[in-house]
Structures are given as structure tokens and as C-alpha cells.
Motif scaffolding. Structure first.
Motif, mmCIF file in Angstrom:
data_model
loop_
_atom_site.group_PDB
_atom_site.id
_atom_site.type_symbol
_atom_site.label_atom_id
_atom_site.label_comp_id
_atom_site.label_asym_id
_atom_site.label_seq_id
_atom_site.Cartn_x
_atom_site.Cartn_y
_atom_site.Cartn_z
ATOM 1 N N ILE A 1 16.188 6.303 -2.632
ATOM 2 C CA ILE A 1 15.069 5.517 -3.171
ATOM 3 C C ILE A 1 13.773 5.925 -2.479
ATOM 4 N N LEU A 2 13.842 6.072 -1.169
ATOM 5 C CA LEU A 2 12.651 6.419 -0.392
ATOM 6 C C LEU A 2 12.069 7.758 -0.833
ATOM 7 N N ALA B 1 7.731 -1.240 0.770
ATOM 8 C CA ALA B 1 9.016 -0.687 0.325
ATOM 9 C C ALA B 1 9.478 0.421 1.264
ATOM 10 N N ALA B 2 8.560 1.331 1.606
ATOM 11 C CA ALA B 2 8.915 2.456 2.478
ATOM 12 C C ALA B 2 9.329 1.971 3.859
ATOM 13 N N ALA B 3 8.587 1.029 4.421
ATOM 14 C CA ALA B 3 8.915 0.529 5.756
ATOM 15 C C ALA B 3 10.252 -0.208 5.755
ATOM 16 N N ILE C 1 13.332 -3.483 -4.699
ATOM 17 C CA ILE C 1 12.681 -2.293 -4.129
ATOM 18 C C ILE C 1 12.908 -1.092 -5.032
ATOM 19 N N MET C 2 14.129 -0.936 -5.505
ATOM 20 C CA MET C 2 14.447 0.175 -6.391
ATOM 21 C C MET C 2 13.645 0.099 -7.685
ATOM 22 N N ILE C 3 13.516 -1.098 -8.230
ATOM 23 C CA ILE C 3 12.769 -1.274 -9.478
ATOM 24 C C ILE C 3 11.307 -0.887 -9.280
ATOM 25 N N HIS C 4 10.734 -1.308 -8.157
ATOM 26 C CA HIS C 4 9.328 -0.960 -7.912
ATOM 27 C C HIS C 4 9.150 0.550 -7.772
ATOM 28 N N VAL C 5 9.965 1.181 -6.949
ATOM 29 C CA VAL C 5 9.782 2.602 -6.665
ATOM 30 C C VAL C 5 10.066 3.449 -7.889
ATOM 31 N N LEU C 6 11.216 3.254 -8.510
ATOM 32 C CA LEU C 6 11.584 4.082 -9.671
ATOM 33 C C LEU C 6 10.751 3.716 -10.890
ATOM 34 N N GLY D 1 -0.532 0.140 -3.340
ATOM 35 C CA GLY D 1 -0.420 0.768 -2.034
ATOM 36 C C GLY D 1 0.336 -0.084 -1.036
ATOM 37 N N TRP D 2 0.031 -1.374 -1.006
ATOM 38 C CA TRP D 2 0.724 -2.256 -0.075
ATOM 39 C C TRP D 2 2.197 -2.405 -0.439
#
Length: 531
Positions: free
Chosen positions: A155-156, A177-179, A101-106, A171-172
Motif C-alpha cells: 500500500i505504501l 497514511a504513510a506514517a 488507508i488502502m481506499i485512500h491510497v489506491l 497532503g495531510w
């Protein structure tokens, strides 16, 4: 971004490398070491034992903390069958879940110059066995839920930025990730979950991100309904939160003033970076975001047992630096170009103190655990839980005496006629003998008792609920939390005298056993009820 490129990006490499190194340092020594807050960590070792033995948080025992605080170490205990591995394995598992999740967001929103140090910082903070903002000699997994909250919320918050490097199903993935982050926060500690939900609502103000933010909120609702079907403890969890708030929900104004003075330097640097970003790109959504980082972070700091280190502002500073660098082409002045290029350096300076102290604490814990420093608990299940001395002899001796009392208490319980079947309550901060001695867990009651925090003379569980699910009550002569013991004796003393009798009395413990009662009138509580 091609999938292979994303997997080998600097942020991905930094995240996975730090995660694997920190996870190994936590797990490989094979024990849990504490130099501080030792009684606090026993709450979650006992909670892990409870859930592995089939109990459900907020159904079989009261707790104001979310169920993940017990299922996470419960996973570690279930996997290893060792209490000393419950926290290290549980935290390592969470780190492995968090890393993608961190890799995707950052990776999709921050340039490596900012994303790499922020990723390392967040992984170190998640892994460290140290209360945020304290010195590395105070090693303990205690209050790990606050560090989980800071990291997942951090992260959020990066999702405030529009993605610079989009991936397939962007988007998905953002919504998922956010949810995931939000609901992990809700079921870890509700205060962090409320801030996360407020942030998702704030994202609805951004037209470019509104669709996936709405999907994330819908996913949160769906996850909440699914968890309620499986867990069924939401109503009681909210009731337990309300009860705790009735005891300790009001903070005196002078505490806020003193706290703000301690963190005024953090606010000054954050205001400088955020103000510069707003000056170059004035947007109401950015202003609201920075306000959320500062205000919510300050509220969380004061709700936690913590003095410095508002992580939301550190992450907010990183977001502001990224915004500045995205718009540096709009600046004509050479001097201002130099200032903007220095923004990542300012972020690094902000992250450095907590990152270094967190890394040091991980190393100190690894050394202490590997060398079997200090003393182990002399109980059947506590031999891989150790108390260590790291430059604080007085604190070590205090917890060493507490450990000795637990050892003598376990021996006292073993001397009873049927020791393996007794459900035990200790009138102290925590009642750890079920987990430490391998006994059946108490039915009902609280996960812990902290006077003027989750109970007092006015707000507490009824005696019938607190004591009807136990066979033995133990009162320490030298409690770890004297105020708690005294209040519990005041509240439950009459019931104790009526239904229990003193059968053992030593220099460390007074042990009461339930008086023989006709079997037909013995009632066990079905589950906790709000007092």
C-alpha cells in the motif's frame, strides 16, 4: 472528489466487500485450524496470553519480532477469552484498520482498472492463513507478520504516484497514511520498516510530494517517541535483533543464486512493464523506485521463509502500468496504444496466482474450522485450536503426535501438588503450557527457541536469566524441534542439575521441579538482558 463519491468508488466497494467477506470467513467458524507450521503458531498464542496477563514484549521476554506480533493476537484473545479466536479476530481487526488507508491510497492514485484488482489482491493476502507462495493445502496463521509486511508495504509503495483524484486535506491524509503504515511495519518486523523508511526518503526527491513526505517522516519520529514512552522496549528490541543477527544474519551466496532462479520469471515480467514505463517517461525517481521494489523485495524474500512471490514487484508493476496509462495520449502509434492498454491485463496476470491461492486457503480454513476437522488440543485452553489433514497424511500424523504430547504434558502438570501456580519452561521450539493450561507465564526467557536461528552454542541467554524465572522444566522425549532440545540441554544442563530435580518421568516427558531453596535467596529476573 466529493466524500460520498469516494466512499462509493469501485476501489472502496471492492476493498470493503473483500474485507468483510474474508473477515467473516476467518471469525465465524470460531476455531483456528492448522495443517502446517503448527508449532510456529503456538509462539503467538502464547505471546497473546503473555501480554493479556500483563507482560510486555522485550521487557518481560526476549523477541526479535515487533510487539504488534503479540498485541494483535492478544487483542483477539482479550476480546473472546479463547485462544482459538486470537489470530482470526486479531487479523480481522487489522483488516478493518487497514481498509480505509488502502481506499485512500489506491482510490486517489490508481484507476479502477488497476486499483480494484490490486485492492482485492492485498486484502486476500492479508487475510489468508497461508505462507505466501505456498499451496493452499498448507493452511496456517504462522508467519502472519510476513504477510502483514508485504501488504502494508505494498500500500505504501503506491504513494510513489502523484494523486490523480485529490481529496480535501490530501497532503495531510497522505502523510498520516504513510506514517501509520511505516510505523505498523516497524513494530511488526523491522526489516519491512527499514524498507518503508527508505521509501519515504526516496519520496523526498519528488518536489511535488516532498512536503507531505517530510511531514510523514516527522510523524514517524513523533509516533516512535510516543510508543517508547508507553512501551519502553525499543532499546531491548534492538538488542534482541542484534543477538538474532549474530546467529542467523549471514546467508550463503548459493542461497541467493537459487532464490533468484526461482523468481527469475517474476523479474522478467516486472522488468518488461517497468522498462516500458521508463522508456515512455524516463525519470530518475521512477528508476530508483523500480530498483527499490526489485532489490528490497528480493532481500525480504530471502529473509522470510518463502520461495516465490515478491509482492513489492507486483505492486511496482501496478504503479508502472498506471504511469503508462497516464501518458498513453503521448503515443502516436496504434500498435503502441494497444500495448499500453494491455498493461492492466499484465498486472492482473501477475496478481492472479497469489490471489487465487490466498482465496483458496481462506476457503479451506473456513471449511476445516467449521466442520471441526482433524484433532483438537486436549488441554484446558486448547480445545478450539485444531490440527487438520489437507492432503498430507504424514505431516498431519507428525503434528497429531505433537498435540498428543502436549495433552499428556498438560495432564502431567495437573498432577503436581500446586499445578495452577507453576511457571513452566519447555526445552523445545516453543514453551506453550502457560497459555494451553492456563498457568502463570514464564518470567524472562525467549518467546521461542530455534537452533541456529535465534540461538546457538555461542549466542544464547545466560542460564540464570533463562531458568531463574521458572518453577518447572519439561524436556520432551519426542520434541517438535530435536536440534533445539539437544542444544538447550547442552547449554542449560548444568544449571538444571544444580537447581532442579527430576520428579516425573513418562514416555513423553521428563519433568524437573525446582529444588527447595530458602526464600530469601530466590531471585526473579526483572526483565530480559542481552546476553
Amino acid at each position: 472528489m466529493p466524500r460520498i463519491t469516494q466512499m462509493m468508488s469501485p476501489v472502496a466497494v471492492a476493498t470493503w466487500a473483500t474485507t468483510l467477506i474474508c473477515g467473516a470467513l476467518l471469525v465465524l467458524p470460531g476455531v483456528t485450524a492448522s495443517s502446517m507450521y503448527f508449532n510456529d503458531i503456538l509462539i503467538f498464542l502464547d505471546g497473546a496470553y503473555r501480554v493479556v496477563n500483563g507482560q510486555v514484549p522485550n521487557q518481560d521476554f526476549h523477541t526479535a519480532l515487533g510487539p504488534l506480533n503479540y498485541y494483535l493476537p492478544g487483542l483477539g484473545y482479550w476480546m473472546t477469552d479463547r485462544l482459538g479466536m486470537a489470530m482470526p479476530v486479531g487479523m480481522a481487526a487489522l483488516m478493518l484498520v487497514t481498509a480505509p488507508i488502502m481506499i485512500h491510497v489506491l482510490g486517489t492514485r490508481l484507476r479502477p482498472l488497476i486499483g480494484v484488482p490490486l485492492a482485492i489482491f492485498l486484502v486476500l493476502l492479508l487475510a489468508t492463513p497461508m505462507n505466501t507462495g505456498e499451496i493452499p493445502s498448507k493452511i496456517s496463521f504462522a508467519m502472519f507478520y510476513n504477510r502483514i509486511g508485504w501488504v502494508l508495504l505494498g500500500i505504501l509503495l503506491v504513494l510513489h504516484l502523484h494523486p490523480e483524484r485529490t481529496v480535501r486535506w490530501q497532503g495531510w491524509r497522505d502523510a498520516a497514511a504513510a506514517a501509520t503504515l511505516t510505523m505498523l511495519l516497524v513494530y511488526t518486523k523491522m526489516t519491512y520498516g527499514v524498507v518503508a523508511l527508505c521509501f519515504l526518503v526516496l519520496l523526498l526527491l519528488q518536489p511535488a510530494q516532498r512536503r507531505w513526505a517530510g511531514s510523514a517522516i516527522a510523524l514517524c519520529i513523533g509516533i516512535g517517541l510516543l510508543v517508547e514512552i508507553v512501551w519502553g522496549g525499543t532499546r531491548m528490541h534492538i538488542a534482541d535483533l542484534i543477538e538474532a543477527t549474530r546467529v542467523s544474519g549471514v546467508i550463503e551466496s548459493y542461497i541467493y543464486v537459487r532464490s533468484f532462479l526461482r523468481v527469475s520469471g517474476e523479474y522478467a515480467v516486472f522488468a518488461l512493464i517497468a522498462g516500458l514505463a521508463l522508456w515512455h517517461q524516463p525519470r530518475i525517481t521512477d528508476a530508483l523506485f523500480y530498483f527499490l521494489c526489485g532489490a528490497a523485495g528480493f532481500a525480504l524474500l530471502n529473509q522470510n521463509f518463502q520461495h516465490v512471490g515478491i509482492v513489492t514487484m507486483l505492486v511496482g508493476g501496478a504503479v508502472a502500468a498506471e504511469i503508462l496509462l497516464r501518458h498513453q495520449h503521448m503515443v502516436a502509434s496504434r500498435t503502441m496504444h494497444s500495448v499500453l492498454r494491455g498493461a492492466p491485463l499484465a498486472v492482473g496476470v501477475l496478481l492472479m496466482p497469489i490471489a487465487l491461492s490466498s482465496a483458496t486457503a481462506i476457503g479451506v480454513h473456513a471449511v476445516m474450522a467449521s466442520t471441526r476437522a482433524g484433532v483438537a488440543l486436549e488441554t484446558p485452553n486448547g480445545t478450539d485450536v485444531r490440527i487438520v489433514n489437507v492432503f498430507n497424511r504424514g505431516q498431519f500424523e507428525f503434528y497429531e503426535r505433537y498435540a498428543q504430547s502436549l495433552g499428556s504434558g498438560a495432564a502431567l502438570l495437573a498432577s503436581l501438588e500446586n499445578p495452577g501456580t507453576s511457571r513452566v519452561l519447555v526445552m523445545d521450539f516453543v514453551s506453550p503450557f502457560a497459555s494451553l493450561a492456563g498457568l502463570p507465564p514464564q518470567e524472562g526467557g525467549n518467546a521461542w527457541m530455534h537452533d541456529n536461528r535465534n540461538f546457538d552454542l555461542r549466542v544464547h541467554l545466560p542460564a540464570q536469566e533463562m531458568l531463574s524465572g521458572v518453577d518447572v522444566v519439561m524436556i520432551p522425549k519426542h520434541p517438535v524441534a530435536e536440534g533445539t532440545t539437544q542444544k538447550m540441554q547442552q547449554i542449560y544442563g548444568a544449571y538444571l542439575e544444580e537447581h532442579f530435580e527430576l520428579t516425573r518421568d513418562t514416555g513423553s516427558w521428563s519433568l524437573y521441579q525446582r529444588r527447595p531453596t530458602p526464600k530469601a535467596v530466590i531471585r526473579r529476573p526483572v526483565g530480559p538482558r542481552s546476553s
